[in-house]
Design a protein around this motif. Sequence first.
Motif, PDB file in Angstrom:
ATOM      1  N   SER A  88       0.845  -1.201   0.000  1.00 27.32           N
ATOM      2  CA  SER A  88       0.000   0.000   0.000  1.00 27.32           C
ATOM      3  C   SER A  88       0.878   1.248   0.000  1.00 27.32           C
ATOM      4  CB  SER A  88      -0.895  -0.009   1.240  1.00 27.32           C
ATOM      5  OG  SER A  88      -1.735   1.125   1.260  1.00 27.32           O
ATOM      6  N   ILE A  89       0.643   2.144  -0.993  1.00 23.22           N
ATOM      7  CA  ILE A  89       1.408   3.393  -1.080  1.00 23.22           C
ATOM      8  C   ILE A  89       0.461   4.571  -1.296  1.00 23.22           C
ATOM      9  CG2 ILE A  89       3.542   2.317  -1.936  1.00 23.22           C
ATOM     10  CD1 ILE A  89       2.726   3.259  -4.770  1.00 23.22           C
ATOM     11  N   ASP A  90       0.988   5.795  -1.027  1.00 18.53           N
ATOM     12  CA  ASP A  90       0.204   6.997  -1.292  1.00 18.53           C
ATOM     13  C   ASP A  90       0.636   7.592  -2.638  1.00 18.53           C
ATOM     14  OD1 ASP A  90       2.624   8.296  -0.896  1.00 18.53           O
ATOM     15  OD2 ASP A  90       2.072   9.189   1.031  1.00 18.53           O
ATOM     16  N   ASP A  91       0.168   8.796  -2.954  1.00 15.71           N
ATOM     17  CA  ASP A  91       0.466   9.374  -4.270  1.00 15.71           C
ATOM     18  C   ASP A  91       1.912   9.852  -4.400  1.00 15.71           C
ATOM     19  OD1 ASP A  91       0.332  11.567  -2.600  1.00 15.71           O
ATOM     20  OD2 ASP A  91      -0.925  12.771  -3.935  1.00 15.71           O
ATOM     21  N   HIS A  92       2.690   9.756  -3.305  1.00 15.03           N
ATOM     22  CA  HIS A  92       4.120  10.081  -3.342  1.00 15.03           C
ATOM     23  C   HIS A  92       4.976   8.807  -3.295  1.00 15.03           C
ATOM     24  CE1 HIS A  92       2.808  14.176  -2.765  1.00 15.03           C
ATOM     25  NE2 HIS A  92       4.057  14.625  -2.763  1.00 15.03           N
ATOM     26  N   MET A  93       4.326   7.642  -3.463  1.00 16.32           N
ATOM     27  CA  MET A  93       4.996   6.338  -3.464  1.00 16.32           C
ATOM     28  C   MET A  93       5.540   5.956  -2.093  1.00 16.32           C
ATOM     29  SD  MET A  93       4.248   6.868  -6.505  1.00 16.32           S
ATOM     30  CE  MET A  93       4.976   8.483  -6.712  1.00 16.32           C
ATOM     31  N   ARG A  94       5.040   6.602  -1.034  1.00 19.14           N
ATOM     32  CA  ARG A  94       5.463   6.276   0.322  1.00 19.14           C
ATOM     33  C   ARG A  94       4.636   5.128   0.856  1.00 19.14           C
ATOM     34  NH1 ARG A  94       5.296  12.525   1.618  1.00 19.14           N
ATOM     35  NH2 ARG A  94       3.096  12.052   1.339  1.00 19.14           N
ATOM     36  N   THR A  95       5.276   4.207   1.539  1.00 23.20           N
ATOM     37  CA  THR A  95       4.543   3.192   2.296  1.00 23.20           C
ATOM     38  C   THR A  95       4.155   3.819   3.632  1.00 23.20           C
ATOM     39  OG1 THR A  95       6.503   2.297   3.419  1.00 23.20           O
ATOM     40  CG2 THR A  95       5.976   1.394   1.228  1.00 23.20           C
ATOM     41  N   ASN A  96       3.568   3.030   4.517  1.00 23.55           N
ATOM     42  CA  ASN A  96       3.207   3.566   5.835  1.00 23.55           C
ATOM     43  C   ASN A  96       4.440   3.755   6.729  1.00 23.55           C
ATOM     44  OD1 ASN A  96       3.207   0.616   5.796  1.00 23.55           O
ATOM     45  ND2 ASN A  96       2.726   0.767   7.978  1.00 23.55           N
ATOM     46  N   VAL A  97       5.596   3.223   6.312  1.00 25.46           N
ATOM     47  CA  VAL A  97       6.851   3.433   7.043  1.00 25.46           C
ATOM     48  C   VAL A  97       7.586   4.592   6.374  1.00 25.46           C
ATOM     49  CG1 VAL A  97       9.031   2.402   7.793  1.00 25.46           C
ATOM     50  CG2 VAL A  97       6.961   0.999   7.661  1.00 25.46           C
ATOM     51  N   GLU A  98       7.886   5.616   7.151  1.00 32.41           N
ATOM     52  CA  GLU A  98       8.307   6.915   6.620  1.00 32.41           C
ATOM     53  C   GLU A  98       9.435   6.849   5.587  1.00 32.41           C
ATOM     54  OE1 GLU A  98       9.767  11.288   8.315  1.00 32.41           O
ATOM     55  OE2 GLU A  98       9.411   9.620   9.698  1.00 32.41           O
ATOM     56  N   HIS A  99      10.446   6.028   5.804  1.00 31.10           N
ATOM     57  CA  HIS A  99      11.624   6.056   4.935  1.00 31.10           C
ATOM     58  C   HIS A  99      11.611   4.947   3.874  1.00 31.10           C
ATOM     59  CE1 HIS A  99      12.518   3.092   8.003  1.00 31.10           C
ATOM     60  NE2 HIS A  99      13.482   2.602   7.232  1.00 31.10           N
ATOM     61  N   ILE A 100      10.487   4.251   3.712  1.00 25.81           N
ATOM     62  CA  ILE A 100      10.418   3.156   2.735  1.00 25.81           C
ATOM     63  C   ILE A 100       9.415   3.516   1.639  1.00 25.81           C
ATOM     64  CG2 ILE A 100       9.915   0.711   2.350  1.00 25.81           C
ATOM     65  CD1 ILE A 100      10.808   0.151   5.182  1.00 25.81           C
ATOM     66  N   TYR A 101       9.866   3.415   0.390  1.00 26.49           N
ATOM     67  CA  TYR A 101       9.043   3.730  -0.776  1.00 26.49           C
ATOM     68  C   TYR A 101       8.886   2.465  -1.630  1.00 26.49           C
ATOM     69  CZ  TYR A 101       9.939   8.642   0.352  1.00 26.49           C
ATOM     70  OH  TYR A 101      10.005   9.858   0.974  1.00 26.49           O
ATOM     71  N   ALA A 102       7.873   2.457  -2.482  1.00 20.96           N
ATOM     72  CA  ALA A 102       7.669   1.317  -3.392  1.00 20.96           C
ATOM     73  C   ALA A 102       7.091   1.830  -4.705  1.00 20.96           C
ATOM     74  CB  ALA A 102       6.734   0.286  -2.772  1.00 20.96           C
ATOM     75  N   ALA A 103       7.405   1.131  -5.797  1.00 19.77           N
ATOM     76  CA  ALA A 103       6.891   1.519  -7.115  1.00 19.77           C
ATOM     77  C   ALA A 103       6.778   0.283  -7.989  1.00 19.77           C
ATOM     78  CB  ALA A 103       7.814   2.546  -7.767  1.00 19.77           C
ATOM     79  N   GLY A 104       5.867   0.347  -8.960  1.00 17.04           N
ATOM     80  CA  GLY A 104       5.744  -0.747  -9.920  1.00 17.04           C
ATOM     81  C   GLY A 104       4.675  -1.762  -9.561  1.00 17.04           C
ATOM     82  N   ASP A 105       4.781  -2.951 -10.155  1.00 18.70           N
ATOM     83  CA  ASP A 105       3.723  -3.957 -10.034  1.00 18.70           C
ATOM     84  C   ASP A 105       3.594  -4.560  -8.634  1.00 18.70           C
ATOM     85  OD1 ASP A 105       3.328  -3.464 -12.661  1.00 18.70           O
ATOM     86  OD2 ASP A 105       3.943  -5.424 -13.399  1.00 18.70           O
ATOM     87  N   CYS A 106       4.576  -4.309  -7.744  1.00 18.68           N
ATOM     88  CA  CYS A 106       4.456  -4.826  -6.377  1.00 18.68           C
ATOM     89  C   CYS A 106       3.511  -3.973  -5.533  1.00 18.68           C
ATOM     90  CB  CYS A 106       5.828  -4.893  -5.713  1.00 18.68           C
ATOM     91  SG  CYS A 106       6.581  -3.274  -5.414  1.00 18.68           S
ATOM     92  N   THR A 107       3.097  -2.814  -6.069  1.00 18.24           N
ATOM     93  CA  THR A 107       2.234  -1.908  -5.310  1.00 18.24           C
ATOM     94  C   THR A 107       0.769  -2.074  -5.722  1.00 18.24           C
ATOM     95  OG1 THR A 107       2.280  -0.071  -6.896  1.00 18.24           O
ATOM     96  CG2 THR A 107       4.149  -0.245  -5.366  1.00 18.24           C
ATOM     97  N   ASP A 108      -0.097  -1.292  -5.096  1.00 18.77           N
ATOM     98  CA  ASP A 108      -1.524  -1.357  -5.425  1.00 18.77           C
ATOM     99  C   ASP A 108      -1.910  -0.366  -6.523  1.00 18.77           C
ATOM    100  OD1 ASP A 108      -1.167   0.884  -3.858  1.00 18.77           O
ATOM    101  OD2 ASP A 108      -2.464   0.211  -2.216  1.00 18.77           O
ATOM    102  N   GLN A 109      -0.909   0.116  -7.290  1.00 21.65           N
ATOM    103  CA  GLN A 109      -1.205   0.946  -8.465  1.00 21.65           C
ATOM    104  C   GLN A 109      -1.496   0.043  -9.665  1.00 21.65           C
ATOM    105  OE1 GLN A 109       2.248   3.513  -8.793  1.00 21.65           O
ATOM    106  NE2 GLN A 109       1.268   5.120  -7.601  1.00 21.65           N
ATOM    107  N   PRO A 110      -2.129   0.585 -10.728  1.00 23.97           N
ATOM    108  CA  PRO A 110      -2.416  -0.213 -11.928  1.00 23.97           C
ATOM    109  C   PRO A 110      -1.136  -0.786 -12.536  1.00 23.97           C
ATOM    110  CG  PRO A 110      -3.622   1.867 -11.977  1.00 23.97           C
ATOM    111  CD  PRO A 110      -2.671   1.957 -10.821  1.00 23.97           C
ATOM    112  N   GLN A 111      -1.215  -2.020 -13.043  1.00 20.35           N
ATOM    113  CA  GLN A 111      -0.031  -2.715 -13.557  1.00 20.35           C
ATOM    114  C   GLN A 111       0.225  -2.359 -15.028  1.00 20.35           C
ATOM    115  OE1 GLN A 111      -0.415  -6.901 -12.672  1.00 20.35           O
ATOM    116  NE2 GLN A 111       0.106  -6.601 -10.536  1.00 20.35           N
ATOM    117  N   PHE A 112       0.780  -1.173 -15.243  1.00 18.31           N
ATOM    118  CA  PHE A 112       1.173  -0.729 -16.573  1.00 18.31           C
ATOM    119  C   PHE A 112       2.617  -0.264 -16.533  1.00 18.31           C
ATOM    120  CE2 PHE A 112      -3.459  -0.092 -16.691  1.00 18.31           C
ATOM    121  CZ  PHE A 112      -3.769  -0.751 -17.877  1.00 18.31           C
TER     122      PHE A 112
END
Length: 241
Positions: A127-151
């Motif tokens: 789960s990420i927000d519109d800045h690609m931040r997870t709920n843990v302040e210093h950890i980010y995620a991007a791509g198909d591993c996130t809950d964004q559309p898989q494109f």
Amino acid sequence: AEKLPEHLIVIGSAIVALELAQAFLRLGSKVTLLARHTLMYREDPAIGSVLQAVMEHEGMTILTNTQPEAVSYKKSLFGSGKFTLKTRSGQILIGDQLLIATGRPPNTESLGLEKTGVKVNKDGTISIDDHMRTNVEHIYAAGDCTDQPQFVYVAAAAGTRAAINMTGGDAAINLSAMPAVMFTEPQMATVGLTEAEAHLNNIKTDSRLLPLENVPRALANFETRGFVKLVMEQGSRRLIG
């Protein structure tokens, strides 16, 4: 595939399934496609309806509202094998190759995310927000591993913004006008909201549908299969899909 299958069975009804099913059909394979619901059921119903009519006209067998119950594979004495697929209704299908295109699960189980406290959804996506931040302040995620559309282009845009934000910047991603394209023939392209999505967001709509047989360019190309549909917000007349 090293050689063209005589009979290809495809399980799936979205972009990857339809692009490859039509490609193999036109290369000369017999193709049977199983759709759990209808074709492209997450999109406007008219899209799946037109694509099904086109592909069936080309010779594809499409079984809608059909799910497989069991699949087996048996190799012959001559080295070539056959897939036998049984549907929940009891129908038996036999094919040379089987393509399963029912979506991709995120490969997050082995990352040890539970040790970091990073929130993971029921389907395994991060789960990420519109800045690609997870709920843990210093950890980010991007791509198909996130809950964004898989494109691919969503992953690229998210990765760029994640890098900016990780190095002190402030970059958000806005997917409200995200395009999607499918390279079947006819092609499909969508952007914004469908009528159903708008109604889920309590937006009243006013739509217009223009069959391509009324478009001069389509007539000149002798290619009138398909349509253009516009979804507007009622009252403001703002184009939303």
